[in-house]
Design a protein around this motif. Structure first.
Motif: not given
Length: 225
Positions: A172-196
């Protein structure tokens, strides 16, 4: 206690075993491989890993390559760290290997198309106009599946963090770091934040930040784009 040396490069999937080792809490060292200087193909590194890739984990002087193998071995060697859920039979163990292989063999190649399209077409314009959009389309299908899976719990296996979550964190960090559109994936965004929020992840990222500063000082850092 065995001695651990992990060969790494910033932004690569070497982040995954770095996180795993930090979760275990075992002392280990990292060795920076300068990919912009093609150090991964140097005679010295090829003696350690003829594949010319990171990560490479050297255990008491003996190299182990490929994330599936590294994570599986670390889980077997340090079961108390719970890198993977305890299994009751061979079939459950095989399902875990399938999950690891999914990230390594299915998701990772698509990450490369999204994050490093020049690996496939050297022409800059064509690589970003053809390879990346195709990669994003393929990644959308995978992310839709993962988004649905995470609806049942914050982590890959529900309520318990595992090495698979470290793998998804890197993806997730790798693809969003180059502009992958992640706004439609709230569960994955939450997952990323919890990892951080995890201390092990923070320590792993601090190691990576140090290596980035080294590369910058040498004029060898290539930021994701």
């Amino acid at each position: 206690m065995p001695e651990f040396l992990l060969f790494v490069a910033p932004n690569t999937c070497a982040r995954v075993p770095t996180i795993a080792l930090e979760e275990i809490g075992v002392p280990f060292e990292t060795e920076l491989v300068r990919t912009a200087a093609n150090q991964q193909n140097s005679p010295e590194f090829l003696k350690i890993n003829p594949k010319g890739k990171v990560p490479t984990l050297v255990v008491d002087g003996v190299p182990l390559t490929e994330n599936v193998a590294i994570l599986s071995w670390l889980n077997a060697r340090f079961p108390e760290a719970n890198l993977l859920p305890e299994t009751s039979d061979a079939f459950e163990s095989a399902q875990q290997i399938a999950d690891l292989s999914f990230f390594s063999a299915t998701v990772h190649p698509i990450v490369t198309r999204v994050a490093m399209p020049l690996k496939f077409i050297e022409d800059k314009a064509l690589s970003f106009e053809i390879v990346r959009p195709v990669g994003i389309e393929a990644m959308n299908k995978i992310m839709n599946m993962i988004e649905a899976r995470l609806a049942d719990g914050p982590w890959w296996y529900g309520d318990t963090w595992s090495a698979l979550d470290g793998y998804l964190y890197w993806v997730w960090g790798r693809i969003t770091g180059v502009g992958y559109p992640g706004e439609n994936y709230p569960n994955i965004r939450r997952h990323f934040d919890l990892n951080n929020e995890r201390p092990a992840v923070q320590r792993a990222m601090a190691r990576e930040a140090t290596n980035i500063e080294v590369l910058k000082s040498e004029g060898l850092y290539r930021a994701p784009r």
